[in-house]
Scaffold this active site. Structure first.
Site, PDB file in Angstrom:
ATOM      1  N   GLU A   1      -2.059  -9.035   4.523  1.00 10.54           N
ATOM      2  CA  GLU A   1      -1.997  -9.488   5.914  1.00 10.54           C
ATOM      3  C   GLU A   1      -3.367  -9.674   6.549  1.00 10.54           C
ATOM      4  O   GLU A   1      -3.487 -10.357   7.580  1.00 10.54           O
ATOM      5  CB  GLU A   1      -1.169  -8.503   6.754  1.00 10.54           C
ATOM      6  CG  GLU A   1      -1.748  -7.122   6.911  1.00 10.54           C
ATOM      7  CD  GLU A   1      -1.371  -6.142   5.808  1.00 10.54           C
ATOM      8  OE1 GLU A   1      -1.409  -4.918   6.057  1.00 10.54           O
ATOM      9  OE2 GLU A   1      -1.058  -6.601   4.689  1.00 10.54           O
TER      10      GLU A   1
ATOM     11  N   HIS B   1      -3.769  -5.190   0.864  1.00 11.01           N
ATOM     12  CA  HIS B   1      -3.228  -5.661   2.147  1.00 11.01           C
ATOM     13  C   HIS B   1      -3.326  -7.188   2.238  1.00 11.01           C
ATOM     14  O   HIS B   1      -4.398  -7.719   2.527  1.00 11.01           O
ATOM     15  CB  HIS B   1      -3.982  -5.013   3.310  1.00 11.01           C
ATOM     16  CG  HIS B   1      -3.685  -3.562   3.472  1.00 11.01           C
ATOM     17  ND1 HIS B   1      -2.652  -3.085   4.251  1.00 11.01           N
ATOM     18  CD2 HIS B   1      -4.280  -2.469   2.925  1.00 11.01           C
ATOM     19  CE1 HIS B   1      -2.626  -1.765   4.195  1.00 11.01           C
ATOM     20  NE2 HIS B   1      -3.604  -1.362   3.400  1.00 11.01           N
TER      21      HIS B   1
ATOM     22  N   CYS C   1       0.829  -1.206   0.000  1.00  5.67           N
ATOM     23  CA  CYS C   1       0.000   0.000   0.000  1.00  5.67           C
ATOM     24  C   CYS C   1       0.870   1.267   0.000  1.00  5.67           C
ATOM     25  O   CYS C   1       1.453   1.612  -1.018  1.00  5.67           O
ATOM     26  CB  CYS C   1      -0.975  -0.024   1.179  1.00  5.67           C
ATOM     27  SG  CYS C   1      -2.329   1.164   1.007  1.00  5.67           S
TER      28      CYS C   1
ATOM     29  N   SER D   1       3.059 -13.376  38.705  1.00  7.03           N
ATOM     30  CA  SER D   1       1.677 -12.947  38.918  1.00  7.03           C
ATOM     31  C   SER D   1       0.689 -14.090  38.797  1.00  7.03           C
ATOM     32  O   SER D   1      -0.490 -13.918  39.083  1.00  7.03           O
ATOM     33  CB  SER D   1       1.312 -11.881  37.875  1.00  7.03           C
ATOM     34  OG  SER D   1       1.330 -12.456  36.571  1.00  7.03           O
ATOM     35  N   GLY D   2       1.158 -15.253  38.350  1.00  2.00           N
ATOM     36  CA  GLY D   2       0.255 -16.347  38.053  1.00  2.00           C
ATOM     37  C   GLY D   2      -0.216 -16.308  36.615  1.00  2.00           C
ATOM     38  O   GLY D   2      -0.892 -17.228  36.135  1.00  2.00           O
ATOM     39  N   GLY D   3       0.141 -15.243  35.890  1.00  6.36           N
ATOM     40  CA  GLY D   3      -0.247 -15.105  34.498  1.00  6.36           C
ATOM     41  C   GLY D   3       0.681 -15.860  33.567  1.00  6.36           C
ATOM     42  O   GLY D   3       1.723 -16.384  33.958  1.00  6.36           O
ATOM     43  N   VAL D   4       0.306 -15.880  32.304  1.00  5.70           N
ATOM     44  CA  VAL D   4       1.039 -16.651  31.300  1.00  5.70           C
ATOM     45  C   VAL D   4       2.440 -16.097  31.077  1.00  5.70           C
ATOM     46  O   VAL D   4       3.423 -16.839  31.087  1.00  5.70           O
ATOM     47  CB  VAL D   4       0.254 -16.674  29.970  1.00  5.70           C
ATOM     48  CG1 VAL D   4       1.065 -17.389  28.893  1.00  5.70           C
ATOM     49  CG2 VAL D   4      -1.082 -17.369  30.154  1.00  5.70           C
ATOM     50  N   ASP D   5       2.568 -14.781  30.884  1.00  5.80           N
ATOM     51  CA  ASP D   5       3.850 -14.193  30.482  1.00  5.80           C
ATOM     52  C   ASP D   5       4.946 -14.431  31.514  1.00  5.80           C
ATOM     53  O   ASP D   5       6.022 -14.942  31.198  1.00  5.80           O
ATOM     54  CB  ASP D   5       3.692 -12.692  30.231  1.00  5.80           C
ATOM     55  CG  ASP D   5       2.672 -12.392  29.146  1.00  5.80           C
ATOM     56  OD1 ASP D   5       2.410 -13.281  28.324  1.00  5.80           O
ATOM     57  OD2 ASP D   5       2.130 -11.274  29.139  1.00  5.80           O
ATOM     58  N   SER D   6       4.680 -14.054  32.763  1.00  7.02           N
ATOM     59  CA  SER D   6       5.716 -14.200  33.789  1.00  7.02           C
ATOM     60  C   SER D   6       6.014 -15.670  34.068  1.00  7.02           C
ATOM     61  O   SER D   6       7.162 -16.043  34.333  1.00  7.02           O
ATOM     62  CB  SER D   6       5.310 -13.481  35.083  1.00  7.02           C
ATOM     63  OG  SER D   6       4.140 -14.039  35.633  1.00  7.02           O
ATOM     64  N   SER D   7       4.996 -16.520  33.977  1.00  9.35           N
ATOM     65  CA  SER D   7       5.201 -17.940  34.246  1.00  9.35           C
ATOM     66  C   SER D   7       6.054 -18.603  33.172  1.00  9.35           C
ATOM     67  O   SER D   7       6.955 -19.392  33.469  1.00  9.35           O
ATOM     68  CB  SER D   7       3.850 -18.658  34.355  1.00  9.35           C
ATOM     69  OG  SER D   7       3.071 -18.111  35.396  1.00  9.35           O
TER      70      SER D   7
END
Length: 508
Positions: free
Chosen positions: A168, A166, A79, A220-226
């Site tokens: 994508e 586009h 584009c 934190s118990g979250g996905v990222d930090s775990s």
């Protein structure tokens, strides 16, 4: 060395989608704003120029000198990127007489490299106010639609292609095929970037970077930090210590459940019960930004106190992911602050730690894929995103122990019913919002004047955009009935049917 595709962002709303599509094709890609171009191109195998809300004739964006890249790297202009290539080389880009937005169909194809296995009448998605009226003599038109003659072109004698549509977005029926043709047929990439490959290379990099140094990470118990913690544990073993702080604003029973899950995963985690401290500091505070700042400050104070108890720690690990990195620098400078980031915490200047961020180049769904490959327990990996400030930003108005208790009970009913009815995994994020509203109701023969809560559930891929979940009416009725009957202090339940944008997922 990792093969990379650099995506130069000119401000398109679709730029992140380009990166995501390439990664789905097992190709590693990085996004760079056109105002902050990459300096090291040693491992680059191809370059993609994104779209933009601006015109090449406006002079708003920098006129990038592509002479150092053309001929050296395969280039795909999308584009605005296509218009810039034409504009810089003597072509004419003018406002379209008919602004083309939405679906169009390819009426002419004259190319078997970029358009390999793409047939006539393939649907493509247009989104542009300018059009390329004339192209330079060494440019060759390779595709057209009914109303756009120069829908795609190639520059003779070099691996430079450009398209006006586009690829994508999912509305371009063969867009993924076109992108794969570019990286495979034009750029010759190996397509070997997988979760397993990421784990192997990242583990080796962490071993080399950290050696025998000790590292702490706030969990934190979250996905990222775990996922970040398990990656680090694989690399440095017992030299990693996690700190999990209970701020009193977690879901019902979450503090204990998460600590048990971490213990089963073999992680060394210190649990800190600081609920009274956080809730005391939040007393009488109703402004959302003030809440976030208080929680962030207290989190740092508690984290710092625990960190000082540990000996010889040199690194602080964080679960930063790629959207956090991208949003820190935008095409026209720092992004406007909508609200403080959900993941409170941070690094105080006086804490003399170096930072390590093993997930900083992954999107959210990629983090989950890596976590799955690492064998992380579903109770952690399948957990919905949960904001760092916790229930503080789901209680609109003052924070009190009574309101926290009410919200925890209502939220527990909502989440448990989602799981029980097999709907939890179909929802990206769900929770209950405590509204600063009281309404009249009737319970038995008595008139009541009690609190209102709102159910919020959305579907999304990475949280950047989201639609409200179309949960069955019968299910919503069941949850509402249970909350009103079982949670003292609530007499009305509503459901949020707004999407992001224009709304956000959280209310504060």
């Amino acid at each position: 060395m990792e093969e990379k595709v650099f995506i130069i962002d000119f401000g398109s709303q679709y730029t992140q989608l380009i990166a995501r599509r390439l990664r789905e094709l097992n190709v590693y890609s990085e996004i760079y704003p056109c105002t902050h171009l990459p300096q090291n191109t040693e491992s680059v195998k191809a370059i993609i120029l994104s779209g933009s809300p601006y015109s090449v004739n406006d002079g708003i964006l920098p006129n990038i000198d592509l002479s150092n890249w053309r001929g050296k790297f395969p280039i795909l202009g999308v584009c605005y990127g296509a218009q810039m290539l034409a504009h810089q080389n003597g072509g004419y880009v003018v406002p379209s007489s008919i602004r083309e937005y939405g679906r169009a169909f390819l009426t002419h194809i004259n190319d078997d490299v970029l358009f390999n296995n793409i047939k006539l009448n393939s649907q493509v998605w247009m989104s542009h106010g300018d059009t390329i009226q004339d192209i330079p003599t060494n440019f060759k038109i390779i595709a057209s639609t009914e109303s756009v003659k120069v829908a795609a072109f190639k520059i003779d004698g070099e691996p430079t292609y450009a398209i006006q549509f586009h690829p994508e977005v999912t509305h371009s029926a063969d867009g993924k095929t076109l992108l794969e043709n570019f990286i495979k047929n034009v750029a010759g990439l190996k397509q070997n970037w997988t979760p397993k490959h990421f784990i192997e290379t990242t583990t080796e990099e962490l071993k080399a970077k950290l050696g025998d140094d000790k590292v702490i990470i706030g969990l934190s118990g979250g996905v990222d930090s775990s996922v970040a913690a398990v990656l680090l544990k694989n690399a440095i073993g017992e030299n990693l210590t996690g700190i999990f702080i209970d701020n009193g604003l977690l879901r019902k029973g979450e503090y204990t459940a998460v600590l048990e899950a971490y213990n089963k995963m073999g992680l060394h985690v210190i649990g800190v019960d600081a609920a009274k401290l956080f809730i005391g500091e939040l007393a009488g505070v109703s402004d959302p930004e003030t809440k976030r700042k208080i929680i962030g400050r207290v989190f740092i104070e508690v984290f710092e106190a625990e960190a000082k108890k540990l000996k010889d720690v040199k690194w602080l690990a964080q679960g930063t992911i790629y959207p956090d990195v991208i949003e820190s620098v935008s095409v026209k400078g720092p992004s406007a602050t909508i609200k403080s980031h959900h993941n409170v915490g941070g690094l105080p200047e006086k804490m003399d730690f170096k930072i390590v961020e093993p997930l900083r180049m992954l999107f959210k769904d990629e983090v989950r894929n890596v976590g799955s490959a690492l064998g992380i327990e579903p109770v952690i990996l399948g957990r919905h995103p949960f904001p760092g400030p916790g229930l503080a930003i789901r209680i609109l108005g003052d924070i009190t122990a009574e309101r926290i208790n009410i919200l925890q009970l209502a939220d527990d009913i909502f989440i448990s019913e989602l799981k029980d009815k097999g709907l939890y995994s179909n929802v990206w994020q769900a929770g209950v919002i405590f509204l600063p509203v009281q309404s009249v109701g009737v319970m038995g023969d008595e008139r009541t004047y009690e609190n209102v809560v709102c159910l919020r559930a959305v579907t999304s891929v990475d949280g950047m955009t989201a639609d409200f979940s179309h949960l069955p009416h019968e299910f919503l009725g069941l949850v509402s009935n249970r909350i009103i009957n079982e949670v003292r202090g609530i007499n009305r339940v509503v459901y949020d049917i707004s999407s992001k944008p224009p709304a956000t997922i959280e209310w504060e």
